[in-house]
Enzyme design. Structure first.
Site, mmCIF file in Angstrom:
data_model
loop_
_atom_site.group_PDB
_atom_site.id
_atom_site.type_symbol
_atom_site.label_atom_id
_atom_site.label_comp_id
_atom_site.label_asym_id
_atom_site.label_seq_id
_atom_site.Cartn_x
_atom_site.Cartn_y
_atom_site.Cartn_z
ATOM 1 N N ASP A 18 -27.550 -10.426 -3.280
ATOM 2 C CA ASP A 18 -26.361 -11.262 -3.239
ATOM 3 C C ASP A 18 -25.601 -10.858 -1.949
ATOM 4 O O ASP A 18 -25.883 -9.797 -1.382
ATOM 5 C CB ASP A 18 -25.531 -10.972 -4.508
ATOM 6 C CG ASP A 18 -24.102 -11.426 -4.370
ATOM 7 O OD1 ASP A 18 -23.900 -12.606 -4.080
ATOM 8 O OD2 ASP A 18 -23.180 -10.586 -4.556
ATOM 9 N N ASP A 20 -21.605 -11.551 -0.986
ATOM 10 C CA ASP A 20 -20.231 -11.050 -1.208
ATOM 11 C C ASP A 20 -20.187 -9.976 -2.289
ATOM 12 O O ASP A 20 -20.611 -10.210 -3.426
ATOM 13 C CB ASP A 20 -19.323 -12.201 -1.663
ATOM 14 C CG ASP A 20 -18.891 -13.086 -0.512
ATOM 15 O OD1 ASP A 20 -18.794 -12.590 0.613
ATOM 16 O OD2 ASP A 20 -18.660 -14.285 -0.746
HETATM 17 O O1 M1P Z 1 -20.740 -15.710 -3.017
HETATM 18 C C1 M1P Z 1 -19.854 -15.861 -4.046
HETATM 19 C C2 M1P Z 1 -18.918 -17.037 -3.837
HETATM 20 O O2 M1P Z 1 -18.268 -16.893 -2.586
HETATM 21 C C3 M1P Z 1 -17.270 -17.823 -2.356
HETATM 22 O O3 M1P Z 1 -16.302 -17.697 -3.379
HETATM 23 P P1 M1P Z 1 -14.743 -17.428 -3.100
HETATM 24 O O4 M1P Z 1 -14.377 -18.184 -1.892
HETATM 25 O O5 M1P Z 1 -14.116 -17.925 -4.372
HETATM 26 O O6 M1P Z 1 -14.587 -15.932 -2.946
HETATM 27 C C4 M1P Z 1 -17.783 -19.244 -2.424
HETATM 28 O O7 M1P Z 1 -18.497 -19.534 -1.257
HETATM 29 C C5 M1P Z 1 -18.621 -19.470 -3.645
HETATM 30 O O8 M1P Z 1 -19.316 -20.688 -3.510
HETATM 31 C C6 M1P Z 1 -19.624 -18.369 -3.862
HETATM 32 O O9 M1P Z 1 -20.278 -18.560 -5.085
#
Ligand code: M1P
Length: 257
Positions: A18, A20
């Site tokens: 993953d 983030d």
């Molecule tokens: O990768 C996780 C999520 O990252 C973003 O979420 P947020 O802006 O709410 O932190 C988005 O790009 C989301 O689509 C994605 O699942």
């Protein structure tokens, strides 16, 4: 048997990540340490990323020193694998709008816009719905929020459960649409056809005959956007708490990395 493309890797394994909260802090860039670790790991196994965001955002986060992130990973999966690259070459893709259809989409988007307009939160910014190839992303504060504004919204939402309540309403109202509503990040949630979660990307790696497929993610709990792939029987799942935890676990699992 593993395909000839990966025959030179000492371990016939694929390690997927993953983005983030796993390779980077939310919406931030990858650190030089993590980049080096991934380069070392790639000498041993095949590696890939599988993010919910679109490719532009993931590339911003993972590209270092003018390099394209797509070239630094064997597999690059954005939007859960709806946008996919293998060895820097694009793979076939499907589209959210084709699946849902214009009329049904209009009903969904109009409902969401009304609901958002009625939602009272401390601040609002812009880009409340982002239309992507494989999904839409809905954000009550708006995607233009700064890092500080994101953190504030995330804390506010933890207290008030705004996104959770919103997706419950949508699940009920659009029950016949065959859609999944997943809270994956800090300020938004993703909407995509059921089955187009992160397990979608596995169809792109099945032909390579890896002995093991590993996945590292931070949102591996039920309702998180890593849950389905983390619990998939084809995958060995690893739950992490931060990029530094990912690095620690990688070093433990793939000694000498
Ligand atoms: O990768 C996780 C999520 O990252 C973003 O979420 P947020 O802006 O709410 O932190 C988005 O790009 C989301 O689509 C994605 O699942």
């Amino acid at each position: 048997m593993v395909s000839s493309t990966f025959a030179d890797r000492p371990l016939k394994k694929l390690v997927l990540f993953d983005v983030d909260g796993t390779l980077t802090l939310a919406r931030q860039g990858v650190t030089p340490d993590m980049t080096q670790l991934l380069r070392d790991l790639r000498k041993k196994v095949a590696i890939g990323f599988v993010g919910g965001s679109d490719l532009v955002k993931i590339s911003e986060q993972l590209s270092v020193a003018g390099n394209n992130a797509i070239d630094d990973f064997d597999f690059a999966f954005a939007e859960n694998g709806l946008t996919a690259y293998r060895m820097s070459k694009p793979l076939p893709s499907q589209s959210f709008i084709k699946y849902v259809g214009e009329e049904r989409y209009k009903k969904l988007v109009n409902f969401i816009l009304h609901y958002l307009a009625d939602m009272d939160i401390p601040i609002k910014r812009g880009t409340f719905i982002e239309f992507r190839n494989g999904m839409i992303n809905v954000s009550p504060i708006g995607r233009n929020a700064t890092i500080e504004e994101r953190l504030a919204f995330e804390a506010y939402d933890k207290q008030h459960g705004l996104r959770a309540a919103f997706v419950n309403v949508l699940r009920e109202k659009f029950a016949d649409y065959g859609l999944t509503f997943a809270i994956g990040g800090q300020i938004s949630f993703d909407v995509f056809p059921t089955g187009w979660d992160k397990t979608y990307c596995l169809r792109h790696v099945e032909g390579d005959g890896f002995e093991e497929i590993h996945f590292f993610g931070d949102k591996t709990y039920k309702g998180g956007n890593d849950y389905e792939i983390f619990t998939d029987p084809r995958v060995i799942g690893h739950s992490v708490t931060s990029p530094s935890d990912t690095a620690r676990q990688l070093r433990e699992l793939f000694v000498d990395v």
